[in-house]
Design a protein around this motif. Structure first.
Motif, short mmCIF file in Angstrom:
data_model
loop_
_atom_site.label_atom_id
_atom_site.label_comp_id
_atom_site.label_asym_id
_atom_site.label_seq_id
_atom_site.Cartn_x
_atom_site.Cartn_y
_atom_site.Cartn_z
N ASP A 3 0.79 -1.35 -0.12
CA ASP A 3 0.09 -0.06 -0.12
C ASP A 3 0.91 1.26 0.05
OD1 ASP A 3 -2.34 -1.72 0.14
OD2 ASP A 3 -2.01 -1.69 2.61
N LYS A 4 0.48 2.34 -0.84
CA LYS A 4 1.25 3.49 -0.72
C LYS A 4 0.41 4.49 -0.01
CE LYS A 4 2.23 7.52 -3.58
NZ LYS A 4 2.03 8.30 -4.93
N VAL A 5 1.17 4.67 1.48
CA VAL A 5 0.60 5.49 2.30
C VAL A 5 0.42 6.91 1.91
CG1 VAL A 5 0.59 6.15 4.82
CG2 VAL A 5 1.21 3.67 4.09
N ILE A 6 -0.45 7.56 2.13
CA ILE A 6 -0.59 9.00 1.74
C ILE A 6 -0.62 9.67 3.14
CG2 ILE A 6 -1.86 10.95 0.81
CD1 ILE A 6 -3.33 8.82 -0.83
N ASP A 7 0.35 10.79 3.22
CA ASP A 7 0.57 11.53 4.58
C ASP A 7 -0.30 12.67 4.54
OD1 ASP A 7 1.57 12.37 6.84
OD2 ASP A 7 3.18 13.47 5.90
N LYS A 8 -1.39 12.44 5.37
CA LYS A 8 -2.37 13.40 5.33
C LYS A 8 -2.62 13.85 6.68
CE LYS A 8 -5.54 13.21 1.40
NZ LYS A 8 -7.06 13.16 1.08
N ALA A 9 -3.28 14.94 7.11
CA ALA A 9 -3.35 15.49 8.53
C ALA A 9 -4.69 15.00 8.73
CB ALA A 9 -3.40 16.83 8.62
N TRP A 10 -5.18 14.66 9.97
CA TRP A 10 -6.65 14.23 10.25
C TRP A 10 -7.68 15.31 9.46
CZ3 TRP A 10 -9.29 10.10 11.83
CH2 TRP A 10 -10.41 10.51 12.62
N SER A 11 -7.40 16.58 9.77
CA SER A 11 -8.47 17.34 9.25
C SER A 11 -8.44 17.42 7.64
CB SER A 11 -8.04 18.73 9.89
OG SER A 11 -6.96 19.23 9.31
N ASP A 12 -7.55 16.89 7.00
CA ASP A 12 -7.75 16.77 5.67
C ASP A 12 -8.24 15.61 4.83
OD1 ASP A 12 -6.28 19.18 5.47
OD2 ASP A 12 -4.33 18.34 5.31
N ILE A 13 -8.69 14.78 5.88
CA ILE A 13 -9.30 13.37 5.36
C ILE A 13 -10.67 13.85 4.94
CG2 ILE A 13 -10.18 11.17 6.10
CD1 ILE A 13 -7.84 10.94 7.75
N GLN A 14 -11.15 13.52 3.67
CA GLN A 14 -12.32 13.70 2.97
C GLN A 14 -13.06 12.40 2.76
OE1 GLN A 14 -11.21 15.87 -0.55
NE2 GLN A 14 -10.27 17.64 0.74
N LEU A 15 -14.23 12.91 2.38
CA LEU A 15 -15.33 11.85 1.93
C LEU A 15 -14.65 11.02 0.73
CD1 LEU A 15 -18.90 13.02 2.71
CD2 LEU A 15 -17.52 11.76 4.29
N GLY A 16 -14.81 9.77 0.75
CA GLY A 16 -14.40 9.01 -0.46
C GLY A 16 -12.81 8.52 -0.52
N ASP A 17 -12.10 9.18 0.63
CA ASP A 17 -10.67 8.67 0.66
C ASP A 17 -10.58 7.27 1.32
OD1 ASP A 17 -9.60 11.13 0.15
OD2 ASP A 17 -9.00 11.66 2.25
N PHE A 18 -9.53 6.52 0.57
CA PHE A 18 -9.22 5.15 1.17
C PHE A 18 -8.55 5.04 2.34
CE2 PHE A 18 -10.20 4.57 -3.47
CZ PHE A 18 -11.11 3.62 -3.39
N MET A 19 -8.87 4.09 3.28
CA MET A 19 -8.26 4.04 4.50
C MET A 19 -7.83 2.39 4.77
SD MET A 19 -8.33 7.04 5.44
CE MET A 19 -7.79 6.98 7.27
#
Length: 153
Positions: A3-19
């Protein structure tokens, strides 16, 4: 395939993002369908079930502090595996024939098990089921196939 981990902040996670949600017992992949404070609702890719994770931010912080931790929730690039557009969560058909869909107590009678054991297997994904009016319902024929496969009958 890793898996390619995307460095995002908690506040930047949006609907449709894969987790990727990992615990010592399982690793599940899903899309964000709702954000609520420190919690999150994911629609899992494997079985299309929707699950609320009330402590999602805790898992997310664990992934940031220690990427190799057993328990974590990280944002990943899932485009290599699954490139479909965002879809609404799975909603089972509204029509339920009594001879097709059965309740937990009927399954317990059929398999001669305790109802708690049936619910436990449903939560673990061993027995496929969904909720109707707050009660688990199971497809009778599918249950028979799974019971025969596992030697429960």
């Amino acid at each position: 395939m890793t898996d390619k981990v995307i460095d995002k902040a908690w506040s930047d996670i949006q609907l449709g993002d894969f987790m990727r949600w990992a615990t010592p017992r399982f690793v599940k992949y899903g899309r964000v369908v709702k954000r609520d404070g420190n919690g999150m609702t994911l629609q899992f890719i494997e079985d299309a079930n929707v699950q609320v994770i009330p402590t999602a931010k805790w898992y997310f912080v664990q992934g940031k502090l220690n990427p190799d931790s057993e328990e974590h929730l990280v944002c990943i690039d899932y485009s290599e595996w699954f490139n479909a557009p965002y879809s609404e969560p799975f909603i089972p058909p509204a029509e339920y024939a009594d001879e097709v869909w059965i309740h937990v107590f009927q399954v317990a009678e059929m398999l001669r098990w305790d109802e708690k054991e049936i619910r436990r297997k449903i939560r673990r994904g061993i027995i496929p089921a969904h909720k109707k009016d707050g009660r688990w319902v199971i497809h009778r024929e599918r249950l028979r196939d799974i019971a025969a496969k596992h030697g429960w009958l």
